[in-house]
Design an enzyme around this catalytic site. Structure first.
Site, PDB file in Angstrom:
ATOM      1  N   GLY A   1     -63.880   9.500  37.737  1.00 40.27           N
ATOM      2  CA  GLY A   1     -65.056   9.076  38.502  1.00 40.27           C
ATOM      3  C   GLY A   1     -65.095   7.560  38.631  1.00 40.27           C
ATOM      4  O   GLY A   1     -65.125   6.863  37.627  1.00 40.27           O
ATOM      5  N   GLY A   2     -65.074   7.085  39.888  1.00 35.15           N
ATOM      6  CA  GLY A   2     -65.068   5.638  40.138  1.00 35.15           C
ATOM      7  C   GLY A   2     -66.443   5.114  40.486  1.00 35.15           C
ATOM      8  O   GLY A   2     -66.588   4.205  41.304  1.00 35.15           O
TER       9      GLY A   2
ATOM     10  N   ARG B   1     -74.911  12.144  37.246  1.00 33.27           N
ATOM     11  CA  ARG B   1     -75.891  12.592  36.256  1.00 33.27           C
ATOM     12  C   ARG B   1     -76.751  13.714  36.826  1.00 33.27           C
ATOM     13  O   ARG B   1     -76.955  13.796  38.028  1.00 33.27           O
ATOM     14  CB  ARG B   1     -76.758  11.405  35.808  1.00 33.27           C
ATOM     15  CG  ARG B   1     -75.890  10.337  35.141  1.00 33.27           C
ATOM     16  CD  ARG B   1     -76.702   9.252  34.482  1.00 33.27           C
ATOM     17  NE  ARG B   1     -77.652   9.683  33.481  1.00 33.27           N
ATOM     18  CZ  ARG B   1     -77.373   9.938  32.206  1.00 33.27           C
ATOM     19  NH1 ARG B   1     -76.140   9.834  31.763  1.00 33.27           N
ATOM     20  NH2 ARG B   1     -78.321  10.295  31.364  1.00 33.27           N
TER      21      ARG B   1
ATOM     22  N   VAL C   1     -82.691   7.204  27.484  1.00 27.91           N
ATOM     23  CA  VAL C   1     -81.255   7.007  27.735  1.00 27.91           C
ATOM     24  C   VAL C   1     -80.955   5.516  27.880  1.00 27.91           C
ATOM     25  O   VAL C   1     -79.982   4.995  27.338  1.00 27.91           O
ATOM     26  CB  VAL C   1     -80.838   7.765  29.018  1.00 27.91           C
ATOM     27  CG1 VAL C   1     -79.454   7.353  29.479  1.00 27.91           C
ATOM     28  CG2 VAL C   1     -80.893   9.270  28.763  1.00 27.91           C
ATOM     29  N   CYS C   2     -81.819   4.818  28.607  1.00 26.42           N
ATOM     30  CA  CYS C   2     -81.555   3.415  28.935  1.00 26.42           C
ATOM     31  C   CYS C   2     -81.295   2.589  27.676  1.00 26.42           C
ATOM     32  O   CYS C   2     -80.308   1.862  27.592  1.00 26.42           O
ATOM     33  CB  CYS C   2     -82.737   2.866  29.723  1.00 26.42           C
ATOM     34  SG  CYS C   2     -82.549   1.145  30.164  1.00 26.42           S
TER      35      CYS C   2
ATOM     36  N   HIS D   1     -79.027 -27.399  43.251  1.00 25.68           N
ATOM     37  CA  HIS D   1     -77.580 -27.611  43.406  1.00 25.68           C
ATOM     38  C   HIS D   1     -76.996 -28.137  42.102  1.00 25.68           C
ATOM     39  O   HIS D   1     -77.634 -28.945  41.444  1.00 25.68           O
ATOM     40  CB  HIS D   1     -77.327 -28.628  44.521  1.00 25.68           C
ATOM     41  CG  HIS D   1     -75.874 -28.950  44.704  1.00 25.68           C
ATOM     42  ND1 HIS D   1     -75.003 -28.081  45.321  1.00 25.68           N
ATOM     43  CD2 HIS D   1     -75.138 -30.029  44.328  1.00 25.68           C
ATOM     44  CE1 HIS D   1     -73.792 -28.619  45.336  1.00 25.68           C
ATOM     45  NE2 HIS D   1     -73.846 -29.801  44.724  1.00 25.68           N
TER      46      HIS D   1
HETATM   47  C1  LIG Z   1     -73.936   4.434  30.497  1.00 19.90           C
HETATM   48  C2  LIG Z   1     -75.148   4.218  31.348  1.00 19.90           C
HETATM   49  C3  LIG Z   1     -75.444   2.944  31.807  1.00 19.90           C
HETATM   50  C4  LIG Z   1     -76.568   2.722  32.579  1.00 19.90           C
HETATM   51  N1  LIG Z   1     -76.821   1.456  33.001  1.00 19.90           N
HETATM   52  C5  LIG Z   1     -77.918   1.221  33.754  1.00 19.90           C
HETATM   53  C6  LIG Z   1     -78.238  -0.102  34.165  1.00 19.90           C
HETATM   54  O1  LIG Z   1     -77.519  -1.045  33.858  1.00 19.90           O
HETATM   55  N2  LIG Z   1     -79.355  -0.291  34.891  1.00 19.90           N
HETATM   56  C7  LIG Z   1     -80.173   0.754  35.250  1.00 19.90           C
HETATM   57  O2  LIG Z   1     -81.176   0.518  35.921  1.00 19.90           O
HETATM   58  N3  LIG Z   1     -79.902   2.009  34.869  1.00 19.90           N
HETATM   59  C8  LIG Z   1     -78.801   2.256  34.130  1.00 19.90           C
HETATM   60  N4  LIG Z   1     -78.550   3.540  33.718  1.00 19.90           N
HETATM   61  C9  LIG Z   1     -79.463   4.606  34.144  1.00 19.90           C
HETATM   62  C10 LIG Z   1     -80.732   4.583  33.297  1.00 19.90           C
HETATM   63  O3  LIG Z   1     -80.392   4.780  31.941  1.00 19.90           O
HETATM   64  C11 LIG Z   1     -81.701   5.653  33.780  1.00 19.90           C
HETATM   65  O4  LIG Z   1     -81.924   5.514  35.164  1.00 19.90           O
HETATM   66  C12 LIG Z   1     -83.027   5.539  33.055  1.00 19.90           C
HETATM   67  O5  LIG Z   1     -82.861   5.644  31.663  1.00 19.90           O
HETATM   68  C13 LIG Z   1     -83.989   6.621  33.541  1.00 19.90           C
HETATM   69  O6  LIG Z   1     -85.184   6.496  32.877  1.00 19.90           O
HETATM   70  P1  LIG Z   1     -86.164   7.729  32.682  1.00 19.90           P
HETATM   71  O7  LIG Z   1     -87.418   7.142  32.094  1.00 19.90           O
HETATM   72  O8  LIG Z   1     -86.267   8.499  33.930  1.00 19.90           O
HETATM   73  O9  LIG Z   1     -85.479   8.700  31.630  1.00 19.90           O
HETATM   74  P2  LIG Z   1     -84.500   8.543  30.389  1.00 19.90           P
HETATM   75  O10 LIG Z   1     -84.216   7.144  30.050  1.00 19.90           O
HETATM   76  O11 LIG Z   1     -83.379   9.470  30.688  1.00 19.90           O
HETATM   77  O12 LIG Z   1     -85.379   9.119  29.212  1.00 19.90           O
HETATM   78  C14 LIG Z   1     -85.809  10.428  29.183  1.00 19.90           C
HETATM   79  C15 LIG Z   1     -86.241  10.755  27.781  1.00 19.90           C
HETATM   80  O13 LIG Z   1     -86.920  12.015  27.822  1.00 19.90           O
HETATM   81  C16 LIG Z   1     -86.512  12.779  26.704  1.00 19.90           C
HETATM   82  N5  LIG Z   1     -86.762  14.188  26.989  1.00 19.90           N
HETATM   83  C17 LIG Z   1     -86.072  15.029  27.808  1.00 19.90           C
HETATM   84  N6  LIG Z   1     -86.639  16.252  27.788  1.00 19.90           N
HETATM   85  C18 LIG Z   1     -87.690  16.194  26.937  1.00 19.90           C
HETATM   86  C19 LIG Z   1     -88.658  17.134  26.499  1.00 19.90           C
HETATM   87  N7  LIG Z   1     -88.656  18.396  26.913  1.00 19.90           N
HETATM   88  N8  LIG Z   1     -89.602  16.711  25.610  1.00 19.90           N
HETATM   89  C20 LIG Z   1     -89.626  15.421  25.165  1.00 19.90           C
HETATM   90  N9  LIG Z   1     -88.741  14.498  25.567  1.00 19.90           N
HETATM   91  C21 LIG Z   1     -87.784  14.880  26.430  1.00 19.90           C
HETATM   92  C22 LIG Z   1     -85.031  12.424  26.567  1.00 19.90           C
HETATM   93  O14 LIG Z   1     -84.551  12.760  25.292  1.00 19.90           O
HETATM   94  C23 LIG Z   1     -85.077  10.913  26.814  1.00 19.90           C
HETATM   95  O15 LIG Z   1     -85.333  10.207  25.630  1.00 19.90           O
HETATM   96  C24 LIG Z   1     -77.432   3.799  32.916  1.00 19.90           C
HETATM   97  C25 LIG Z   1     -77.160   5.083  32.450  1.00 19.90           C
HETATM   98  C26 LIG Z   1     -76.031   5.295  31.670  1.00 19.90           C
HETATM   99  C27 LIG Z   1     -75.761   6.676  31.164  1.00 19.90           C
END
Ligand SMILES: Cc1cc2nc3c(=O)[nH]c(=O)nc-3n(C[C@H](O)[C@H](O)[C@H](O)COP(=O)(O)OP(=O)(O)OC[C@H]3O[C@@H](n4cnc5c(N)ncnc54)[C@H](O)[C@@H]3O)c2cc1C
Length: 474
Positions: free
Chosen positions: A183-184, A275, A44-45, A447
Site C-alpha cells: 500500500g502506497g 482503514r 488511535v491518534c 524573509h
Molecule cells: C499510523 C497512523 C498515523 C496517522 N497519522 C495521522 C496524522 O499524522 N494526522 C492525522 O490527522 N491523522 C493521522 N492518523 C489518523 C488518525 O489517527 C485518526 O483520523 C484519528 O485518530 C481519528 O480520531 P477519532 O476520534 O475518530 O477516533 P480514534 O482516534 O480512532 O479513537 C477511537 C477510540 O474509540 C475507542 N472505541 C472503539 N469502540 C469503542 C466502544 N465500543 N466503546 C468504547 N470505546 C471504543 C477506540 O478504542 C479508540 O480509543 C493516523 C493513523 C494511523 C494509524
C-alpha cells in the site's frame, strides 16, 4: 434554538474527536461521561497513530539529514541505534500526552470511564470494564467517536509473526533487514520511511499507477524521487497475489504488467491498505442509527445520526479519516447538542503526508478540478527560486495555488517540501477567509522563509514574481 446545557452526555471513544467533544461539552456546562478502553484518553491518534509515527519520523529525518550533511562539509559516523531507548522515547511521548489528557479530563470535570460500550437502547449503554464486570448507564444524548482500525485484505491475511499492521510497525519490536510495505498511501510511506532510515531495505508495492492516490502528481513527484533513493524498490501497477510464511520470513508473489521479479522473500510484511470504521458497536441495531454501504455511520451536518438521541463524529462517519477533522466535528456536534445553530461545513480540511519531503494540500486539488471539468488557474512557485529552500539544500519543493480565474479567489493550495505540513495552515486560512490572490500577494511575509513561497505563488499568478523572470508576451 433553546440551550440544552443541563443534559448528561456520554462520549463513546476517547480519540481526538471524543476528547475534544467531551472537554467542550463540559465547558458548556453539560454533565459528561467519556468512555474508552485505554487508561487515559488519546485514541488511535495518540496511542498508535499520529503521535508515535511523528516521533519516529522526527528521528528518521535526523538520520537522513546526517547523511546529507556530507554535501555541506560535515561528516557524521553512521548512527548507532539503541532500539530499546528509541522505543522508550516514543512511548514517553505517548505517555506524556495521554497522561496530560487524563489530567485535563479531571480539570474539565469529565467523568472518565475505562471500558467498552454497547447499546441497550438509544439512551442506555452497557459498559464493560477491564475486569470483565459490566454496568448499565443512562444518558440524555450519546456521541459516538469510535474511530477506525486497519483494513485487512482477506486473501493476504495470514497468521504469522512476520506480518504487521501500522500498530505492529509502531511497536518497533526489531529492525528487520527487509520489509515489504503493501500500500502506497500515507501510512505505508511514513512507516516505510522510518524503517528505511533505521537501516531496513524497504520495498513498497502499490496497485495503482502512482503513490498517494488522490494527491496531485506534481506534488508527489519530488517525494517519489527521494523515496526511490531511500527505498530498495517502489513497485507500481502491482498487486500482491499471495503471502506465504517461509523460513524466517514471508514469500510474496506479485502480479501486474510492470512486474519484473514475480516472487521475493521479506523478513516482515506491513499491510497498510486503508482503514475501516469501527461501526460494529454491540447493540447498535437496537437504535435507529443507520450505517452506509462502506461501514460509515450516517450523519447530517449537525453530526446527528438517524436516531435523534445519538450523534457521531470522526473516522467512524467518513473521509477524510484525520484527527483534526474528528476534533472539529466533535466540537460542532457538541454545540448542536447544546442547542447552538451550527453546521459542519468546512471549505478546506488540510491533508498532510509527514514524509521527507512533506506533502500538504487543502481545498480543491488540480486533479479534482480536472475531473469536475471546472475552469481553474494554477500558479506554481518552484522552491528552486526560494532563498530559504536553497539554504536548506531542498530546491525540489513546490508551492501552488489553485484559483478561480475570474474572481481570483484561492480555491486550493498544494505544497511539497520540508515543513509543508506547517505551511499549509496559511493556505487553509486563505481558503476559509475567501482570500483573493491579491490578498496573499500584498501580505508581507518574513524573509528568508519558506512561507514566502505562498506569497510568491500569488505573484506568479499576476506575472510579477520577484524571483522568477517571465519575459513579457509581445
Ligand atoms: C499510523 C497512523 C498515523 C496517522 N497519522 C495521522 C496524522 O499524522 N494526522 C492525522 O490527522 N491523522 C493521522 N492518523 C489518523 C488518525 O489517527 C485518526 O483520523 C484519528 O485518530 C481519528 O480520531 P477519532 O476520534 O475518530 O477516533 P480514534 O482516534 O480512532 O479513537 C477511537 C477510540 O474509540 C475507542 N472505541 C472503539 N469502540 C469503542 C466502544 N465500543 N466503546 C468504547 N470505546 C471504543 C477506540 O478504542 C479508540 O480509543 C493516523 C493513523 C494511523 C494509524
Amino acid at each position: 434554538m433553546a440551550e440544552n446545557t443541563s443534559l448528561h452526555l456520554a462520549v463513546v471513544g476517547g480519540g481526538p474527536g471524543g476528547y475534544a467533544a467531551a472537554f467542550l461539552a463540559a465547558d458548556l456546562g453539560l454533565k459528561v461521561t467519556l468512555i474508552d478502553p485505554e487508561l487515559n484518553p488519546g485514541g488511535v491518534c495518540l496511542y498508535r497513530g499520529c503521535i508515535p509515527s511523528k516521533a519516529l519520523l522526527h528521528v528518521a529525518k535526523l538520520i537522513e539529514e546526517s547523511h546529507q550533511a556530507k554535501n555541506w562539509g560535515v561528516e557524521f559516523a553512521d548512527p548507532k541505534i539503541d532500539l530499546a531507548k528509541l522505543r522508550g522515547w516514543k512511548e514517553g511521548v505517548v505517555q506524556r500526552l495521554t497522561g496530560g489528557l487524563g489530567q485535563l479530563s479531571k480539570q474539565h470535570k469529565v467523568q472518565y470511564v475505562q471500558g467498552r460500550a454497547g447499546f441497550e437502547n438509544s439512551t442506555t449503554l452497557r459498559v464493560t470494564k477491564p475486569d470483565g464486570k459490566s454496568e448499565s448507564m443512562s444518558f440524555d444524548r450519546i456521541l459516538l467517536a469510535t474511530g477506525s482500525r486497519p483494513a485487512v485484505i482477506p486473501a493476504l491475511k495470514i497468521d504469522s509473526t512476520h506480518m504487521i499492521d501500522s500498530t505492529g510497525a509502531l511497536d518497533l519490536k526489531d529492525i528487520p533487514k527487509t520489509l515489504l510495505v503493501v500500500g502506497g498511501g500515507y501510512i505505508g510511506l511514513e512507516l516505510g520511511s522510518v524503517y528505511a532510515a533505521l537501516g531496513t531495505r524497504v520495498t513498497v508495492v502499490e496497485m495503482l499507477s502512482g503513490l498517494l492516490p488522490g494527491a496531485d502528481r506534481d506534488l508527489v513527484l519530488p517525494l517519489h524521487k527521494r523515496l526511490e533513493k531511500m527505498f530498495d524498490a517502489i513497485l507500481l501497477n502491482t498487486t500482491v497475489k499471495s503471502l506465504k510464511e517461509e523460513g524466517g520470513g514471508i514469500r510474496a508473489t506479485f502480479d501486474g504488467a510492470d512486474v519484473k521479479q514475480r516472487e521475493k522473500v521479506f523478513d516482515k510484511v506491513l499491510v497498510s491498505v486503508g482503514r475501516k470504521p469501527n461501526s460494529e458497536i454491540p447493540g447498535l441495531e437496537k437504535t435507529q442509527v443507520k450505517v452506509g454501504p462502506k461501514g460509515f455511520i450516517q450523519v447530517n451536518k449537525q453530526l446527528q445520526t438517524d436516531d435523534p438521541a445519538i450523534y457521531a463524529i470522526g473516522d467512524v462517519v467518513g473521509e477524510p479519516m484525520l484527527a483534526h477533522k474528528a476534533s472539529h466535528e466533535g466540537r460542532t456536534a457538541v454545540e448542536a447538542i447544546a442547542g447552538h445553530k451550527v453546521a459542519f461545513e468546512p471549505h478546506a480540511i488540510p491533508a498532510v503526508v509527514f514524509t521527507d519531503p512533506e506533502i500538504a494540500w487543502a481545498g480543491l486539488t488540480e486533479t479534482q478540478a480536472k475531473e469536475a471539468g471546472r475552469e481553474i488557474a494554477v500558479a506554481k512557485f518552484p522552491w528552486a527560486a526560494s532563498g530559504r529552500a536553497i539554504t536548506l539544500d531542498r530546491p525540489e519543493g513546490l508551492t501552488k495555488l489553485i484559483l478561480d480565474p475570474k474572481s481570483e479567489r484561492i480555491l486550493g493550495v498544494g505544497i511539497v517540501g520540508p515543513g509543508a505540513g506547517e505551511l499549509i495552515a496559511e493556505g487553509v486560512l486563505a481558503i476559509e477567509m475567501a482570500a483573493l490572490a491579491g490578498d496573499l500577494e500584498l501580505t508581507i511575509h518574513p524573509h528568508p522563509t519558506l512561507s514566502e513561497t505562498i506569497m510568491e505563488a500569488a505573484e506568479v499568478f499576476f506575472g510579477t514574481s520577484t524571483d522568477i523572470y517571465r519575459p513579457k508576451k509581445a
